[in-house]
Scaffold this motif. Structure first.
Motif, PDB file in Angstrom:
ATOM      1  N   VAL A 138      -6.350  -9.632   8.930  1.00 46.25           N
ATOM      2  CA  VAL A 138      -6.194  -8.954   7.646  1.00 46.25           C
ATOM      3  C   VAL A 138      -4.806  -8.317   7.592  1.00 46.25           C
ATOM      4  O   VAL A 138      -4.454  -7.497   8.432  1.00 46.25           O
ATOM      5  N   ASP A 139      -4.029  -8.721   6.607  1.00 44.00           N
ATOM      6  CA  ASP A 139      -2.672  -8.214   6.398  1.00 44.00           C
ATOM      7  C   ASP A 139      -2.738  -6.747   5.968  1.00 44.00           C
ATOM      8  O   ASP A 139      -3.412  -6.411   4.990  1.00 44.00           O
ATOM      9  N   LEU A 140      -2.063  -5.878   6.681  1.00 42.85           N
ATOM     10  CA  LEU A 140      -2.044  -4.465   6.324  1.00 42.85           C
ATOM     11  C   LEU A 140      -0.763  -4.081   5.588  1.00 42.85           C
ATOM     12  O   LEU A 140      -0.586  -2.924   5.221  1.00 42.85           O
ATOM     13  N   GLY A 141       0.108  -5.038   5.345  1.00 42.72           N
ATOM     14  CA  GLY A 141       1.350  -4.768   4.635  1.00 42.72           C
ATOM     15  C   GLY A 141       1.188  -4.981   3.139  1.00 42.72           C
ATOM     16  O   GLY A 141       1.972  -5.691   2.516  1.00 42.72           O
ATOM     17  N   LEU A 142       0.162  -4.394   2.571  1.00 43.74           N
ATOM     18  CA  LEU A 142      -0.146  -4.599   1.161  1.00 43.74           C
ATOM     19  C   LEU A 142       0.573  -3.578   0.286  1.00 43.74           C
ATOM     20  O   LEU A 142       0.969  -2.514   0.752  1.00 43.74           O
ATOM     21  N   VAL A 143       0.708  -3.928  -0.986  1.00 42.82           N
ATOM     22  CA  VAL A 143       1.324  -3.034  -1.956  1.00 42.82           C
ATOM     23  C   VAL A 143       0.333  -2.760  -3.079  1.00 42.82           C
ATOM     24  O   VAL A 143      -0.609  -3.526  -3.306  1.00 42.82           O
ATOM     25  N   SER A 144       0.561  -1.673  -3.785  1.00 36.45           N
ATOM     26  CA  SER A 144      -0.291  -1.296  -4.906  1.00 36.45           C
ATOM     27  C   SER A 144      -0.199  -2.345  -6.012  1.00 36.45           C
ATOM     28  O   SER A 144       0.900  -2.758  -6.395  1.00 36.45           O
TER      29      SER A 144
ATOM     30  N   GLY B 161       3.376  -1.787  -7.303  1.00 33.07           N
ATOM     31  CA  GLY B 161       4.140  -2.504  -6.293  1.00 33.07           C
ATOM     32  C   GLY B 161       4.651  -1.660  -5.132  1.00 33.07           C
ATOM     33  O   GLY B 161       5.393  -2.151  -4.290  1.00 33.07           O
ATOM     34  N   THR B 162       4.256  -0.378  -5.080  1.00 36.16           N
ATOM     35  CA  THR B 162       4.699   0.473  -3.977  1.00 36.16           C
ATOM     36  C   THR B 162       3.867   0.192  -2.728  1.00 36.16           C
ATOM     37  O   THR B 162       2.696  -0.172  -2.832  1.00 36.16           O
ATOM     38  N   PRO B 163       4.450   0.349  -1.552  1.00 36.59           N
ATOM     39  CA  PRO B 163       3.690   0.107  -0.318  1.00 36.59           C
ATOM     40  C   PRO B 163       2.445   0.997  -0.251  1.00 36.59           C
ATOM     41  O   PRO B 163       2.484   2.166  -0.641  1.00 36.59           O
ATOM     42  N   ALA B 164       1.362   0.417   0.233  1.00 34.58           N
ATOM     43  CA  ALA B 164       0.102   1.153   0.353  1.00 34.58           C
ATOM     44  C   ALA B 164       0.214   2.215   1.437  1.00 34.58           C
ATOM     45  O   ALA B 164       0.780   1.956   2.502  1.00 34.58           O
ATOM     46  N   GLU B 165      -0.328   3.389   1.154  1.00 36.29           N
ATOM     47  CA  GLU B 165      -0.403   4.435   2.174  1.00 36.29           C
ATOM     48  C   GLU B 165      -1.476   4.020   3.171  1.00 36.29           C
ATOM     49  O   GLU B 165      -2.581   3.650   2.772  1.00 36.29           O
ATOM     50  N   GLU B 166      -1.151   4.104   4.451  1.00 34.85           N
ATOM     51  CA  GLU B 166      -2.040   3.589   5.494  1.00 34.85           C
ATOM     52  C   GLU B 166      -3.452   4.178   5.412  1.00 34.85           C
ATOM     53  O   GLU B 166      -4.435   3.447   5.502  1.00 34.85           O
ATOM     54  N   GLN B 167      -3.552   5.483   5.220  1.00 43.79           N
ATOM     55  CA  GLN B 167      -4.867   6.126   5.193  1.00 43.79           C
ATOM     56  C   GLN B 167      -5.691   5.646   3.995  1.00 43.79           C
ATOM     57  O   GLN B 167      -6.863   5.312   4.130  1.00 43.79           O
ATOM     58  N   LYS B 168      -5.070   5.581   2.818  1.00 43.47           N
ATOM     59  CA  LYS B 168      -5.777   5.104   1.619  1.00 43.47           C
ATOM     60  C   LYS B 168      -6.160   3.641   1.761  1.00 43.47           C
ATOM     61  O   LYS B 168      -7.247   3.227   1.363  1.00 43.47           O
TER      62      LYS B 168
ATOM     63  N   ASN C 234      -6.707   1.920   4.574  1.00 42.28           N
ATOM     64  CA  ASN C 234      -7.811   1.765   5.525  1.00 42.28           C
ATOM     65  C   ASN C 234      -9.141   2.184   4.921  1.00 42.28           C
ATOM     66  O   ASN C 234     -10.163   1.539   5.150  1.00 42.28           O
ATOM     67  N   LYS C 235      -9.121   3.230   4.127  1.00 42.93           N
ATOM     68  CA  LYS C 235     -10.351   3.672   3.458  1.00 42.93           C
ATOM     69  C   LYS C 235     -10.813   2.590   2.474  1.00 42.93           C
ATOM     70  O   LYS C 235     -12.002   2.269   2.404  1.00 42.93           O
ATOM     71  N   ALA C 236      -9.884   2.028   1.727  1.00 44.23           N
ATOM     72  CA  ALA C 236     -10.222   0.981   0.763  1.00 44.23           C
ATOM     73  C   ALA C 236     -10.713  -0.285   1.471  1.00 44.23           C
ATOM     74  O   ALA C 236     -11.641  -0.951   0.999  1.00 44.23           O
ATOM     75  N   LEU C 237     -10.104  -0.607   2.613  1.00 45.18           N
ATOM     76  CA  LEU C 237     -10.504  -1.790   3.372  1.00 45.18           C
ATOM     77  C   LEU C 237     -11.921  -1.656   3.925  1.00 45.18           C
ATOM     78  O   LEU C 237     -12.615  -2.651   4.106  1.00 45.18           O
ATOM     79  N   ASP C 238     -12.334  -0.420   4.206  1.00 45.99           N
ATOM     80  CA  ASP C 238     -13.657  -0.204   4.788  1.00 45.99           C
ATOM     81  C   ASP C 238     -14.794  -0.441   3.811  1.00 45.99           C
ATOM     82  O   ASP C 238     -15.915  -0.725   4.228  1.00 45.99           O
ATOM     83  N   LYS C 239     -14.531  -0.314   2.505  1.00 46.72           N
ATOM     84  CA  LYS C 239     -15.657  -0.374   1.564  1.00 46.72           C
ATOM     85  C   LYS C 239     -15.517  -1.400   0.443  1.00 46.72           C
ATOM     86  O   LYS C 239     -16.379  -1.485  -0.404  1.00 46.72           O
ATOM     87  N   ASN C 240     -14.462  -2.190   0.445  1.00 50.37           N
ATOM     88  CA  ASN C 240     -14.227  -3.109  -0.668  1.00 50.37           C
ATOM     89  C   ASN C 240     -14.152  -4.565  -0.228  1.00 50.37           C
ATOM     90  O   ASN C 240     -14.070  -4.863   0.953  1.00 50.37           O
ATOM     91  N   HIS C 241     -14.175  -5.453  -1.204  1.00 46.46           N
ATOM     92  CA  HIS C 241     -14.072  -6.890  -0.963  1.00 46.46           C
ATOM     93  C   HIS C 241     -12.623  -7.358  -1.076  1.00 46.46           C
ATOM     94  O   HIS C 241     -11.817  -6.742  -1.771  1.00 46.46           O
ATOM     95  N   MET C 242     -12.351  -8.462  -0.420  1.00 47.04           N
ATOM     96  CA  MET C 242     -11.004  -9.021  -0.459  1.00 47.04           C
ATOM     97  C   MET C 242     -11.068 -10.533  -0.598  1.00 47.04           C
ATOM     98  O   MET C 242     -12.087 -11.159  -0.314  1.00 47.04           O
ATOM     99  N   ILE C 243      -9.956 -11.070  -1.057  1.00 48.44           N
ATOM    100  CA  ILE C 243      -9.747 -12.509  -1.095  1.00 48.44           C
ATOM    101  C   ILE C 243      -8.508 -12.770  -0.242  1.00 48.44           C
ATOM    102  O   ILE C 243      -7.495 -12.093  -0.403  1.00 48.44           O
TER     103      ILE C 243
END
Length: 174
Positions: free
Chosen positions: A102-108, A112-119, A121-130
């Motif tokens: 899972v790529d952690l270098g995501l942007v909003s 388009g701003t870089p994602a804050e690591e804590q936010k 990780n929280k989003a990755l824990d409870k959401n779906h991805m493609i």
């Protein structure tokens, strides 16, 4: 453009668009070929209650200069296998269980701003991805929160991965 619609239940509808401008091309021949390929694919995938692949339409566009093939797959896995591409739909836990990084270098997706690591990780824990390497417009079943750098949101909410030459990660709000 070629588009993928990923539905909430994991089904994938593929809208394949291509040029169809040679005199020797035959719409009937193309339709027969597509349906035969679907039958062969389904014959090898009898382990599900529904067909792995259903051909919805094969039609000419733009006075016959273009053609569109619409296919429905019972899952992202079926789409990936049939098209020899990567397409994963699910949670981070499911991705990691399948050996998908899972790529952690995501942007909003919003700005388009870089994602804050804590936010993130929280989003990755409870959401779906493609996660995919398909070069297409991707219509997601939920609002997009984060995506791979260099990939942009389209005007009507799709993710434009048509110019991407690698793996694209899309994290949604669900």
């Amino acid at each position: 453009n070629t588009s993928l619609v990923v539905e909430k239940d994991g089904k994938v509808i593929s809208y394949l668009v291509n040029t169809f401008d040679k005199d020797f091309y035959s719409l009937d021949g193309l339709e027969e070929m597509v349906k035969n390929e679907a039958e062969e694919f389904n014959a090898a995938h009898t382990d599900t209650s529904e067909e792995a692949l259903t051909v919805k339409t094969v039609q000419a566009l733009d006075d016959g200069a273009m053609v569109q093939v619409v296919q429905e797959f019972d899952s992202a896995d079926s789409y990936a296998e049939y098209n020899d591409q990567d397409l994963f739909y699910g949670t981070r836990v499911e991705a990691l269980a399948e050996g998908i990084s899972v790529d952690l270098g995501l942007v909003s997706a919003a700005d388009g701003t870089p994602a804050e690591e804590q936010k993130l990780n929280k989003a990755l824990d409870k959401n779906h991805m493609i996660i995919t390497n398909a070069s297409a417009y991707i219509y997601c079943p939920y609002p997009v929160l984060y995506l791979s750098e260099g990939v942009v949101m389209g005007e009507d909410g799709y993710v434009d991965a048509s110019q991407s030459d690698g793996v694209v990660t899309i994290l949604m709000k669900k």
